[in-house]
Enzyme design. Structure first.
Site, PDB file in Angstrom:
ATOM      1  N   LEU A 408       0.833  -1.198   0.000  1.00 45.61           N
ATOM      2  CA  LEU A 408       0.000   0.000   0.000  1.00 45.61           C
ATOM      3  C   LEU A 408       0.873   1.255   0.000  1.00 45.61           C
ATOM      4  O   LEU A 408       1.951   1.268   0.593  1.00 45.61           O
ATOM      5  CB  LEU A 408      -0.925   0.021   1.226  1.00 45.61           C
ATOM      6  CG  LEU A 408      -1.948  -1.108   1.349  1.00 45.61           C
ATOM      7  CD1 LEU A 408      -2.789  -0.908   2.592  1.00 45.61           C
ATOM      8  CD2 LEU A 408      -2.826  -1.206   0.110  1.00 45.61           C
ATOM      9  N   CYS A 409       0.383   2.309  -0.641  1.00 46.52           N
ATOM     10  CA  CYS A 409       1.095   3.583  -0.668  1.00 46.52           C
ATOM     11  C   CYS A 409       0.769   4.354   0.605  1.00 46.52           C
ATOM     12  O   CYS A 409       0.182   5.442   0.591  1.00 46.52           O
ATOM     13  CB  CYS A 409       0.689   4.374  -1.915  1.00 46.52           C
ATOM     14  SG  CYS A 409       1.665   5.856  -2.166  1.00 46.52           S
TER      15      CYS A 409
END
Length: 483
Positions: A408-409
């Protein structure tokens, strides 16, 4: 400074065998993607039988219910449907799921927050309704008055039990009615005698403490007496779940790690966590403060052993073993293990996507999964993954400390803030096996954040002496053999 602060996972026989099928696991991930959840359905029935053995030891009767919230797997539920074990559902969708999997209503307990639809279907199918409050009991009574429903079996969930001798502190809970409100609850049951069957009383405490649970069980016995005095004929006490699981193979690993973590927080050794996160510990003027906020990952008294110890314990004021008191009153005992019943029932596979070294020298390993797919950090449980090297990948044979990051960013998407020590350095294409994730870590928090896919599930079973697999939703108890 030592680089081998391992937290080696305890592995059951079936899990160990499956991890040994390295080529099959790699092919499964190639076909179905990373992460991939792997279930072992037969293990949940074996675990349930261990609770039955405790019942037989204490000459007790009653039901073992699996707390469905621990895992969404269809394969596990279908396997249980073919056994003697019941199921505890805490939502309308869980109830619909278990009915579709083959459970009849008389083997289902409905717990947790309930809306009108949940209450209606629970009553309609004949489930045992564990009532959380007076308001819920009134709502259920009004529902049975408005709609043609069969008699509803109910239990009254209680909380906030009080000690009469040595003070036993009990953690406050938003679930259950205060034990002093038992009279008000019985007034509602009395009003609906034509539609309610009072089976008994219950508790469910958010604690690992045996003294608190012993106090609660004794409190339930006193409440049962009050039910009898009011003219009811209750037959069972439900003591919920919270039996725990033992995740680590060696106690020495846990003791050594927690000691070194304290030293790292104090600054007397290099950091063992991302940005020296203390898990509740902090240093103030050279002194260690706070409390370690971690699940005790090594728990030799867990699962059915915990239940055995609780039943063998003396009631705080009656001063007799709790199992003896249940037996003398001819009361059934109901339990609802979740995490403990799926112990050794599954694992999560994730592919190594990238390995890089930061400017500060830390090794950061990004995997094809995120902290919602493998939510051990959220539940404060620590155990090492197992590295499966892919054919032809690079890497040294030296123990390596790495940080595991997700896909995930998000800055906080770390599989764990702990530096994980692996016996070999990983490389892109390798697999990491996170063992014993079936209890809450596998799918409880899984979502589609950033449109990342949720892990598929497969079920493993033995057929003619070899391990086979199918998609979780395609598993039925008729598959394979135990030979």
């Amino acid at each position: 400074m030592s680089t081998d602060l391992y937290l080696r996972a305890r592995l059951g026989e079936s899990v160990r065998e499956i991890i040994g099928e390295t080529e099959m696991l790699s092919r499964m991930v190639d076909a179905l993607g990373s992460p991939l959840n792997v279930l072992v359905p037969h293990q949940i029935v074996d675990n349930s039988e261990k609770y039955r053995e405790v019942y037989r030891k204490h000459h007790l009767t009653g039901e073992v219910y699996f707390a469905h919230k621990a895992n969404r797997s269809t394969a596990l539920i279908r396997e249980l449907a073919a056994s003697e074990t019941g199921v505890d559902v805490a939502s309308l969708e869980e109830l619909r799921h278990v009915l579709a999997a083959g459970f009849s209503g008389d083997r289902i307990m409905a717990t947790g927050p309930k809306n009108t639809e949940f209450l209606w279907l629970a009553a309609r199918c004949g489930a045992l309704v564990n009532v959380d409050s007076r308001e819920e009991l009134v709502q259920l009574g009004e529902l049975t008055a408005r709609h043609p429903l069969p008699r509803v079996r109910v239990m009254l969930r209680l909380s906030a039990f009080e000690s009469t001798g040595v003070t036993v502190l009990s953690r406050p809970s938003r679930f259950g009615s205060h034990v002093r409100q038992i009279g008000d609850l019985l007034d509602v049951v009395e009003k609906h005698r034509d539609t309610f069957d009072l089976v008994g009383v219950a508790y469910h405490l958010d604690t690992n403490g045996l003294p608190e649970k012993a106090l609660a069980l004794e409190g339930c016995l006193h409440a049962m007496r009050e039910c009898v005095q009011r003219g009811f004929t209750p037959t069972a006490v439900d003591i919920g779940g919270g039996y725990g699981a033992n995740y680590l193979a060696e106690q020495a690993d846990w003791e050594r790690y927690t000691t070194e973590l304290s030293n790292a927080v104090l600054g007397t050794r290099p950091a063992l966590t991302w940005q020296n996160h203390g898990y509740g510990l902090r240093a103030e003027a050279g002194t260690l403060r706070g409390a370690l906020g971690l699940y005790p990952s090594h728990r030799p008294v867990a699962g059915e052993r915990y239940l055995d110890e609780l039943l063998s314990r003396e009631a705080p004021s009656l001063r007799r073993p709790l199992a003896t008191l249940l037996l003398e009153n001819l009361y059934d005992l109901h339990v609802e293990p979740g995490r403990a019943l799926v112990d050794q029932c599954g694992m999560t596979l994730a592919k190594v996507e990238e390995v890089r070294r930061t400017l500060s020298g830390d090794v950061l390993v990004r995997i094809g999964a995120n902290s919602r797919d493998i939510s051990m950090e959220e539940h404060a449980v620590m155990m090492d993954p197992i590295l499966i090297k892919a054919a032809g990948t690079a890497g040294t044979d030296q123990p390596t400390g790495v940080y595991l990051s997700g896909n995930l960013c998000l800055e906080d998407d770390l599989i764990t803030r702990r530096k994980v020590f692996l016996p070999h350095s990983p490389a892109p294409g390798d697999l990491l096996v996170f063992p014993n994730t079936a209890g809450y870590f596998m799918d409880f928090a899984a979502d589609h954040a950033l449109m990342q896919p949720i892990a598929r599930k497969v079920a493993m079973f033995r057929d003619q002496g070899t391990w086979q697999w199918c998609l979780d939703e395609e598993y039925w108890p008729t598959k394979g053999s135990r030979a």
